[in-house]
Write an enzyme that holds these catalytic residues in place. Sequence first.
Site, short mmCIF file in Angstrom:
data_model
loop_
_atom_site.label_atom_id
_atom_site.label_comp_id
_atom_site.label_asym_id
_atom_site.label_seq_id
_atom_site.Cartn_x
_atom_site.Cartn_y
_atom_site.Cartn_z
N GLU A 31 2.79 14.24 -0.35
CA GLU A 31 2.05 14.14 -1.61
C GLU A 31 1.97 15.48 -2.34
OE1 GLU A 31 -1.63 12.25 -0.45
OE2 GLU A 31 -0.71 10.26 -0.44
N ILE A 100 7.84 -1.52 8.04
CA ILE A 100 6.72 -1.01 8.84
C ILE A 100 5.46 -0.85 7.99
CG2 ILE A 100 5.94 0.92 10.27
CD1 ILE A 100 8.97 1.35 10.98
N ASN A 128 5.49 7.78 -7.27
CA ASN A 128 5.97 7.16 -6.03
C ASN A 128 6.48 5.74 -6.31
OD1 ASN A 128 6.54 6.42 -3.42
ND2 ASN A 128 4.49 6.90 -2.62
N TYR A 135 4.21 -2.49 -3.81
CA TYR A 135 2.87 -3.07 -4.05
C TYR A 135 2.95 -4.18 -5.09
CZ TYR A 135 1.42 1.18 -1.55
OH TYR A 135 1.27 2.18 -0.63
#
Lengths: 162, 162
Positions: A31, A100, A128, A135
Site C-alpha cells: 500500500e 485465495i 488497486n 469486488y
Amino acid sequence: MEESLMLAIRAATAGDVPLLLRFFRELAEFERQPGAVIINQETLIADGFGAQPKFRGLIAEWDGQAIGYALFFGFYSSWKGSGIFLEDLFVREAFRGRGIGRALLSEVARIARQEGSFGIRWEVLDWNEPAIQFYKSLGAEFFDEWRQVLLEADALNRLADG
Amino acid sequence: MEESLMLAIRAATAGDVPLLLRFFRELAEFERQPGAVIINQETLIADGFGAQPKFRGLIAEWDGQAIGYALFFGFYSSWKGSGIFLEDLFVREAFRGRGIGRALLSEVARIARQEGSFGIRWEVLDWNEPAIQFYKSLGAEFFDEWRQVLLEADALNRLADG
C-alpha cells in the site's frame, strides 16, 4: 480427499502474531506505506487473543504454507445494525489469482451471516484495479461520495483538552 | 454557575433509543438518504445497552433539550491498534454554529485518550463543506485514495454460499 486440498482457511491464534506482523508489514509495503506499522506483538496478543478480542483473524494456507490473511471486527451502522468491518485482506503476490482472496472473503461472509450481520464493509485503494474489479464481480457497492477522516496524535490531544 | 450552562453532554441510555431513532432519521434525511433507516428500537436496545454494547452514544442538550448526538464504537488498525470509529455526529440545523458538534467530538476525543485509542476515524460526505472545513480546523487528515466498499443482502449470501 482432505489431504489433497491445497488451500486451507483457519482462525488465527496468538501463536500467529509474529506471522501477522510480517503480513501487516508486507501489506503496508504493497500500500506504499512502508514503516506505517508501529504496533507490536505484545499489543496484538493482548488485543486480539484475550478475554474480549478487539479483532479476529483468518489465515490462508497453501500446501501448509501461510500465504494470506484477513483481519476483521464488528462495526455498527445506526441505519442497519451489526456488520463486519474487514480491516485487511491480503494474499502474497506469488499466490494471487488462485481464488485465495475470494476464499478468505467467503469465510468472512459466512461468519457475517452466521452472526446476523447485515453486511461487510471495507476499503480499497483507488489505484488497486484488480481488487476493485474483483469486488465488483462479487456485487459489492462503492460509496465514492464519502471521504475518510482521521484525527490522531497532537490534534487528538488538542481536541481532548477542549 | 452550573445552572447557567446552556450546553450539556451526557451518555445515551436505553431510554434515549426513541430519541436516537429520530436523530438517525434526521441525519439520513440530511444525507439525502431518507428511508435508509431500517433498524428498530428493540435491536438498538439489545445492541447498545446490554452486557456487551456494540456502540456507545452521547447526547447533546441545549437548555435541557436534546439537539444532537454522537454514536461510536471501537475499531482496530492492524498498523496502530485500538481506535474509535465515529459512526454519527449530528446537530439539528437550528442549533449549528454554537460549538455543539465540537463539544460532542471533544468528549469522544477525551474518551479515546482515556481508553488508550490512537485516534478517531470517521467519514464525511464530499459535499458537506462546513463539516470538512471544521474537521480540517481540528487538524484532521483526509485519506482520499480510499474507496468505500459494502457487500450485503444477496451479494453477501452468494459469497457465503461459496
